[in-house]
Scaffold this motif. Structure first.
Motif, PDB file in Angstrom:
ATOM      1  N   ILE A 128       0.874  -1.172   0.000  1.00 17.29           N
ATOM      2  CA  ILE A 128       0.000   0.000   0.000  1.00 17.29           C
ATOM      3  C   ILE A 128       0.908   1.217   0.000  1.00 17.29           C
ATOM      4  O   ILE A 128       1.595   1.499   0.984  1.00 17.29           O
TER       5      ILE A 128
ATOM      6  N   THR B  32       0.367   4.926  -0.733  1.00 20.70           N
ATOM      7  CA  THR B  32      -0.581   6.008  -1.023  1.00 20.70           C
ATOM      8  C   THR B  32      -0.059   7.361  -0.549  1.00 20.70           C
ATOM      9  O   THR B  32      -0.826   8.319  -0.423  1.00 20.70           O
ATOM     10  N   ASN B  33       1.252   7.423  -0.277  1.00 22.09           N
ATOM     11  CA  ASN B  33       1.833   8.699   0.176  1.00 22.09           C
ATOM     12  C   ASN B  33       2.418   9.500  -0.985  1.00 22.09           C
ATOM     13  O   ASN B  33       3.377  10.244  -0.826  1.00 22.09           O
TER      14      ASN B  33
ATOM     15  N   SER C 170      -2.018   2.112  -5.091  1.00 15.73           N
ATOM     16  CA  SER C 170      -1.354   3.408  -5.082  1.00 15.73           C
ATOM     17  C   SER C 170      -2.305   4.485  -5.564  1.00 15.73           C
ATOM     18  O   SER C 170      -3.227   4.226  -6.343  1.00 15.73           O
TER      19      SER C 170
ATOM     20  N   GLU D  13      -5.014  10.599  -1.769  1.00 17.11           N
ATOM     21  CA  GLU D  13      -5.346  10.163  -0.417  1.00 17.11           C
ATOM     22  C   GLU D  13      -4.433  10.845   0.577  1.00 17.11           C
ATOM     23  O   GLU D  13      -3.223  10.900   0.375  1.00 17.11           O
TER      24      GLU D  13
ATOM     25  N   GLY E 151      -1.132   9.695   3.685  1.00 21.26           N
ATOM     26  CA  GLY E 151      -0.813   8.486   2.934  1.00 21.26           C
ATOM     27  C   GLY E 151      -0.119   7.419   3.768  1.00 21.26           C
ATOM     28  O   GLY E 151       0.338   7.666   4.886  1.00 21.26           O
ATOM     29  N   THR E 152      -0.058   6.233   3.208  1.00 20.67           N
ATOM     30  CA  THR E 152       0.586   5.085   3.831  1.00 20.67           C
ATOM     31  C   THR E 152       1.634   4.529   2.881  1.00 20.67           C
ATOM     32  O   THR E 152       1.464   4.592   1.670  1.00 20.67           O
ATOM     33  N   ASN E 153       2.710   4.008   3.445  1.00 21.91           N
ATOM     34  CA  ASN E 153       3.691   3.264   2.648  1.00 21.91           C
ATOM     35  C   ASN E 153       4.083   2.028   3.452  1.00 21.91           C
ATOM     36  O   ASN E 153       4.963   2.080   4.308  1.00 21.91           O
ATOM     37  N   ARG E 154       3.426   0.915   3.162  1.00 22.72           N
ATOM     38  CA  ARG E 154       3.631  -0.320   3.920  1.00 22.72           C
ATOM     39  C   ARG E 154       3.766  -1.490   2.954  1.00 22.72           C
ATOM     40  O   ARG E 154       2.873  -1.748   2.143  1.00 22.72           O
TER      41      ARG E 154
ATOM     42  N   GLU F 136       8.050  -0.542   6.915  1.00 23.79           N
ATOM     43  CA  GLU F 136       7.242   0.654   7.123  1.00 23.79           C
ATOM     44  C   GLU F 136       7.964   1.587   8.084  1.00 23.79           C
ATOM     45  O   GLU F 136       8.592   1.134   9.051  1.00 23.79           O
ATOM     46  N   ASN F 137       7.881   2.879   7.805  1.00 23.54           N
ATOM     47  CA  ASN F 137       8.428   3.904   8.694  1.00 23.54           C
ATOM     48  C   ASN F 137       9.894   3.679   9.021  1.00 23.54           C
ATOM     49  O   ASN F 137      10.323   3.821  10.177  1.00 23.54           O
TER      50      ASN F 137
END
Length: 371
Positions: free
Chosen positions: A154, A156-157, A237, A241, A244-247, A260-261
């Protein structure tokens, strides 16, 4: 030759950024000697940064000048293969920005020319330098995660405002960029997907065109991929949004990875899950595991990849990203568009002629036109 003489084609944001990395000492094996751009204003800005470099209004005149051993291509997507072919014909080394191109046929022809030329050909997949992605590749490709089961990413950032898309008539158009989030923002993610987990056998994709912005190309996409060994992948993607998320999550028969992070988390099963499933007598007993965690800051991979390119020319160092590999991530995005346009599954690499037909139709009918 202690340093390579580099010419930069395209002095927009990316070309200027690469030049600045060279001027800041990030690429000690490179001397920038020439710039090429059809925009006089951009050439003028570049000349102020490095007055010793020669400026040219077109690619061919720079290549014919004898001032460059290698070229960095930072022009619109459609022109990446065109510029590369001009270089290969003259025995000039090439590193190109992502994506490799817009459609598979032109990239395949570029790759064939690169192999025949015998020069070094690289692509700017700078996120391959991230130690967490490198470690994930080692774990998965080394079999430490067991038989692959699933990849879920995912990312979405990539949020963008309408003002971003309005900043240029070429931006987010079929005729100017050849696509949206898959061609502009996500090529790195698609590359890392296939680099770590492999290319799926077939995909079913759902691209939403202008869902969140006044554009004709996709700004939201979901891709579902299937592999011959039964593994699956899901890629989500969007540029619409927030937050956002980046995982990235990868599971196998021997455990799971989560990136992640700035952290890589690794759950390591003490026995293969399939073996545990059919040998355990308790229905709700959790499979035992150990846990490891890694953290590392993401480096600025641009000067790292560029310096690696120079070392490959000077002493044969292995490239971080071979230019020919750019076709792999592009095959995923091309198949995603084709799956959406045909509302059907697409076996990779997909039907090139059919893709170009739909791409041409999309270019012809879009409301926003390239300058």
């Amino acid at each position: 030759m202690e340093k390579i003489r580099l010419g930069i084609i395209g002095m927009g944001n990316m070309g200027s950024g690469h030049l600045q990395n060279i001027l800041d000492g990030g690429c000690p094996s490179i001397t920038a000697t020439a710039f090429a751009d059809t925009n006089p204003e951009k050439l003028s800005r570049a000349a102020k940064k490095l007055p010793s470099a020669a400026c040219f209004p077109d690619t061919v005149s720079m290549l014919e000048s004898g001032l460059v051993d290698a070229v960095l291509i930072a022009v619109p997507h459609y022109d990446h293969p065109t510029c590369a072919l001009e270089c290969f014909q003259r025995g000039i080394h090439v590193i190109t920005e992502k994506p490799a191109g817009v459609y598979l046929r032109q990239v395949r022809e570029m790759n064939e020319a690169a192999r025949k030329s015998g020069v070094v050909f690289a692509i700017m997949f700078n996120q391959r330098t991230n130690p967490l992605f490198l470690r994930a590749k080692e774990i998965v490709q080394g079999g430490l995660l067991g038989a692959p089961k699933r990849l879920i990413w995912i990312v979405t950032n990539w949020y963008r405002t309408q003002s971003y898309y309005d900043s240029g008539d070429w931006r987010a158009t079929w005729g100017g960029e050849g696509g949206g989030v898959l061609l502009n923002q996500a090529p790195h993610n698609l590359d890392l997907w296939q680099w770590i987990f492999g290319i799926p056998q077939r995909i079913r994709a759902f691209c939403s065109f202008g869902k969140y912005h006044n554009i004709d190309v996709e700004d939201d996409v979901t891709i579902y991929g299937e592999y011959g060994n039964g593994a699956t992948a899901v890629f989500v993607s969007t540029t619409g949004e927030a937050p956002g998320t980046n995982r990235l999550e990868i599971s196998g028969d021997l455990g799971k990875l989560v990136l992640e992070n700035g952290k890589l988390k690794w759950w390591k099963l003490k026995a293969p899950e399939r073996e545990f499933c059919f040998s355990q007598k308790e229905g709700f007993y959790e499979a035992p595991f150990t846990y490891e965690e890694y953290s590392a800051p993401a480096p600025d991979g641009h000067p790292i990849v560029l310096e690696n390119f120079a070392h490959s020319i000077l002493n044969g160092t292995e490239l971080i990203a071979q230019g020919e590999e750019g076709i792999r991530s592009l095959s995923i995005s091309n198949a995603a568009y084709l799956s959406t346009w045909t509302n059907d599954w697409v076996e990779l690499p997909g039907n090139e002629a059919l893709f170009e037909k739909y791409l041409g139709e999309s270019c012809a009918k879009e409301s926003r036109k390239k300058k």
